[in-house]
Write an enzyme that holds these catalytic residues in place. Sequence first.
Site, PDB file in Angstrom:
ATOM      1  N   ALA A  65       0.784  -1.221  -0.042  1.00  0.00           N
ATOM      2  CA  ALA A  65      -0.157   0.067   0.021  1.00  0.00           C
ATOM      3  C   ALA A  65       0.904   1.131   0.080  1.00  0.00           C
ATOM      4  O   ALA A  65       1.980   1.208   0.642  1.00  0.00           O
ATOM      5  CB  ALA A  65      -1.023  -0.013   1.318  1.00  0.00           C
ATOM      6  N   GLY A 110       0.601  -4.940   0.943  1.00  0.00           N
ATOM      7  CA  GLY A 110      -0.310  -5.054   0.075  1.00  0.00           C
ATOM      8  C   GLY A 110      -0.092  -5.778  -1.129  1.00  0.00           C
ATOM      9  O   GLY A 110      -1.324  -6.097  -1.795  1.00  0.00           O
ATOM     10  N   GLU A 113      -0.853  -9.360  -0.513  1.00  0.00           N
ATOM     11  CA  GLU A 113      -2.107  -9.432  -0.244  1.00  0.00           C
ATOM     12  C   GLU A 113      -3.107  -9.279  -1.481  1.00  0.00           C
ATOM     13  O   GLU A 113      -3.828 -10.106  -1.765  1.00  0.00           O
ATOM     14  CB  GLU A 113      -2.677  -8.216   0.821  1.00  0.00           C
ATOM     15  CG  GLU A 113      -2.264  -8.503   2.134  1.00  0.00           C
ATOM     16  CD  GLU A 113      -2.613  -7.250   2.998  1.00  0.00           C
ATOM     17  OE1 GLU A 113      -2.208  -6.113   2.461  1.00  0.00           O
ATOM     18  OE2 GLU A 113      -3.105  -7.179   4.168  1.00  0.00           O
ATOM     19  N   GLU A 133       5.053  -5.071   7.617  1.00  0.00           N
ATOM     20  CA  GLU A 133       4.142  -4.063   8.116  1.00  0.00           C
ATOM     21  C   GLU A 133       4.440  -3.883   9.819  1.00  0.00           C
ATOM     22  O   GLU A 133       4.828  -2.750  10.301  1.00  0.00           O
ATOM     23  CB  GLU A 133       2.744  -4.272   8.162  1.00  0.00           C
ATOM     24  CG  GLU A 133       1.854  -3.884   7.067  1.00  0.00           C
ATOM     25  CD  GLU A 133       1.953  -4.763   5.722  1.00  0.00           C
ATOM     26  OE1 GLU A 133       3.016  -5.542   5.635  1.00  0.00           O
ATOM     27  OE2 GLU A 133       1.053  -4.774   4.847  1.00  0.00           O
TER      28      GLU A 133
HETATM   29  N1  COA Z   1       4.679   3.342  -0.750  1.00  0.00           N
HETATM   30  C1  COA Z   1       4.983   4.296  -1.425  1.00  0.00           C
HETATM   31  N2  COA Z   1       6.061   4.318  -2.089  1.00  0.00           N
HETATM   32  C2  COA Z   1       6.889   3.345  -2.194  1.00  0.00           C
HETATM   33  C3  COA Z   1       6.315   2.094  -1.512  1.00  0.00           C
HETATM   34  C4  COA Z   1       5.352   2.058  -0.698  1.00  0.00           C
HETATM   35  N3  COA Z   1       5.141   1.044  -0.226  1.00  0.00           N
HETATM   36  N4  COA Z   1       7.606   1.351  -1.684  1.00  0.00           N
HETATM   37  C5  COA Z   1       8.621   2.043  -2.262  1.00  0.00           C
HETATM   38  N5  COA Z   1       8.073   3.220  -2.754  1.00  0.00           N
HETATM   39  C6  COA Z   1       8.906   4.371  -3.366  1.00  0.00           C
HETATM   40  C7  COA Z   1       9.997   4.904  -2.743  1.00  0.00           C
HETATM   41  O1  COA Z   1       9.642   5.969  -1.907  1.00  0.00           O
HETATM   42  C8  COA Z   1      10.857   5.581  -3.862  1.00  0.00           C
HETATM   43  O2  COA Z   1      10.152   6.722  -4.030  1.00  0.00           O
HETATM   44  P1  COA Z   1      11.373   7.989  -4.451  1.00  0.00           P
HETATM   45  O3  COA Z   1      12.112   7.744  -5.484  1.00  0.00           O
HETATM   46  O4  COA Z   1      10.295   9.012  -4.714  1.00  0.00           O
HETATM   47  O5  COA Z   1      11.760   8.213  -3.182  1.00  0.00           O
HETATM   48  C9  COA Z   1      10.703   4.342  -4.836  1.00  0.00           C
HETATM   49  O6  COA Z   1       9.255   3.702  -4.615  1.00  0.00           O
HETATM   50  C10 COA Z   1      11.758   3.535  -4.978  1.00  0.00           C
HETATM   51  O7  COA Z   1      11.822   2.911  -3.564  1.00  0.00           O
HETATM   52  P2  COA Z   1      13.438   2.809  -2.960  1.00  0.00           P
HETATM   53  O8  COA Z   1      12.916   2.299  -1.530  1.00  0.00           O
HETATM   54  O9  COA Z   1      14.145   4.107  -3.323  1.00  0.00           O
HETATM   55  O10 COA Z   1      14.060   1.423  -3.584  1.00  0.00           O
HETATM   56  P3  COA Z   1      14.879   0.669  -2.996  1.00  0.00           P
HETATM   57  O11 COA Z   1      15.474  -0.427  -3.885  1.00  0.00           O
HETATM   58  O12 COA Z   1      16.026   1.188  -2.197  1.00  0.00           O
HETATM   59  O13 COA Z   1      14.123  -0.083  -1.624  1.00  0.00           O
HETATM   60  C11 COA Z   1      12.164  -1.376  -1.000  1.00  0.00           C
HETATM   61  C12 COA Z   1      13.019  -0.954  -2.202  1.00  0.00           C
HETATM   62  C13 COA Z   1      11.049  -2.378  -1.570  1.00  0.00           C
HETATM   63  C14 COA Z   1      12.951  -2.470  -0.117  1.00  0.00           C
HETATM   64  C15 COA Z   1      11.597  -0.192  -0.182  1.00  0.00           C
HETATM   65  O14 COA Z   1      11.077   0.764  -0.887  1.00  0.00           O
HETATM   66  C16 COA Z   1      10.600  -0.594   0.696  1.00  0.00           C
HETATM   67  O15 COA Z   1      11.064  -0.942   1.722  1.00  0.00           O
HETATM   68  N6  COA Z   1       9.477   0.043   0.433  1.00  0.00           N
HETATM   69  C17 COA Z   1       8.388  -0.077   1.440  1.00  0.00           C
HETATM   70  C18 COA Z   1       7.775  -1.715   1.458  1.00  0.00           C
HETATM   71  C19 COA Z   1       6.745  -1.968   2.389  1.00  0.00           C
HETATM   72  O16 COA Z   1       7.009  -1.528   3.552  1.00  0.00           O
HETATM   73  N7  COA Z   1       5.514  -2.144   2.009  1.00  0.00           N
HETATM   74  C20 COA Z   1       4.564  -2.532   2.802  1.00  0.00           C
HETATM   75  C21 COA Z   1       3.709  -1.087   3.152  1.00  0.00           C
HETATM   76  S1  COA Z   1       2.351  -1.496   4.106  1.00  0.00           S
END
Ligand code: COA
Length: 259
Positions: A65, A110, A113, A133
């Site tokens: 999400a 999400g 999910e 989460e």
């Molecule tokens: N919601 C909103 N934006 C997200 C996102 C999410 N769940 N997951 C990634 N993004 C965005 C980042 O903010 C970034 O945006 P920006 O370039 O404008 O800053 C872009 O996607 C790329 O992600 P980034 O974190 O820079 O890539 P990475 O390779 O360093 O890491 C992940 C990848 C997936 C490990 C990391 O993005 C992450 O942990 N995301 C959250 C995952 C999560 O917790 N999901 C459950 C949500 S309830």
Amino acid sequence: MENVLLYEEIEAGVELVTINRPDKLNALNQNVLQELASKLEQIERSEIRAVILTGAGSRAFVAGADLEEIASRSPFALWDFLRQGQKVLRLIEELRKPVIAAVNGFALGGGFELALACPLRIAAETAYFAFPEAGLGLMPGFGGTQRLPKAIGKTLALEYLLTGARLGAAEAYRLGLVNRVVPGEEVLPKAIELARQIAAQAPAAVQFILQSVRGGYELAGERGELLEAGLTALCGATEDSREGLAAFKERRKPVFQGR
Ligand code: COA
């Protein structure tokens, strides 16, 4: 406004739907959920016989999400966002046409999910599933605490839900969580192949089998069998079932009209 959802009928009766926010790793915001809901409602009424759902790019299926949507919300607004997500996922689960998740990369929160709501799943070798989460002080709110235990059992589900550990594609296959694991470039072709096989079947039969299996999860013992008998009797009354049986007798391929 950005085109957050791409779709095309990639071959007769098979629709490919792509969540298209690659710069945000296809995170699910309100806009994506809304578009997805209206596309699914349109597919429900169309001649489409099978749907493939995937994420744009090769890294992520869906990274969860959209955390920006969650960050600044009041509990009431968050409730609305979560209910919106839950309803869209239920729409996928209850669609009359099967939705195949083509999990091309990681499926987090999400995204996990969303994949769980799809009745069939194909994963890339490099794909993995996880619920980050709890590490963010949150909990899965698009049905993850409900569907994962049903899919892999309560004990194992709790481990993944509570630790955020990665569930790799090979392990997901071993647990019956995905139908196939293939090299990344094969995910879409394999999903299309599966969709094509289903699209060749009688649509009403496909619909009733989906409903019977889904209903059976929620009904105890004989009630599930009663549902099955009812749907099978209905299925047997369709024109397509007459065509299927006639084709068998005449040793030819059936031509199903979806009636
Ligand atoms: N919601 C909103 N934006 C997200 C996102 C999410 N769940 N997951 C990634 N993004 C965005 C980042 O903010 C970034 O945006 P920006 O370039 O404008 O800053 C872009 O996607 C790329 O992600 P980034 O974190 O820079 O890539 P990475 O390779 O360093 O890491 C992940 C990848 C997936 C490990 C990391 O993005 C992450 O942990 N995301 C959250 C995952 C999560 O917790 N999901 C459950 C949500 S309830």
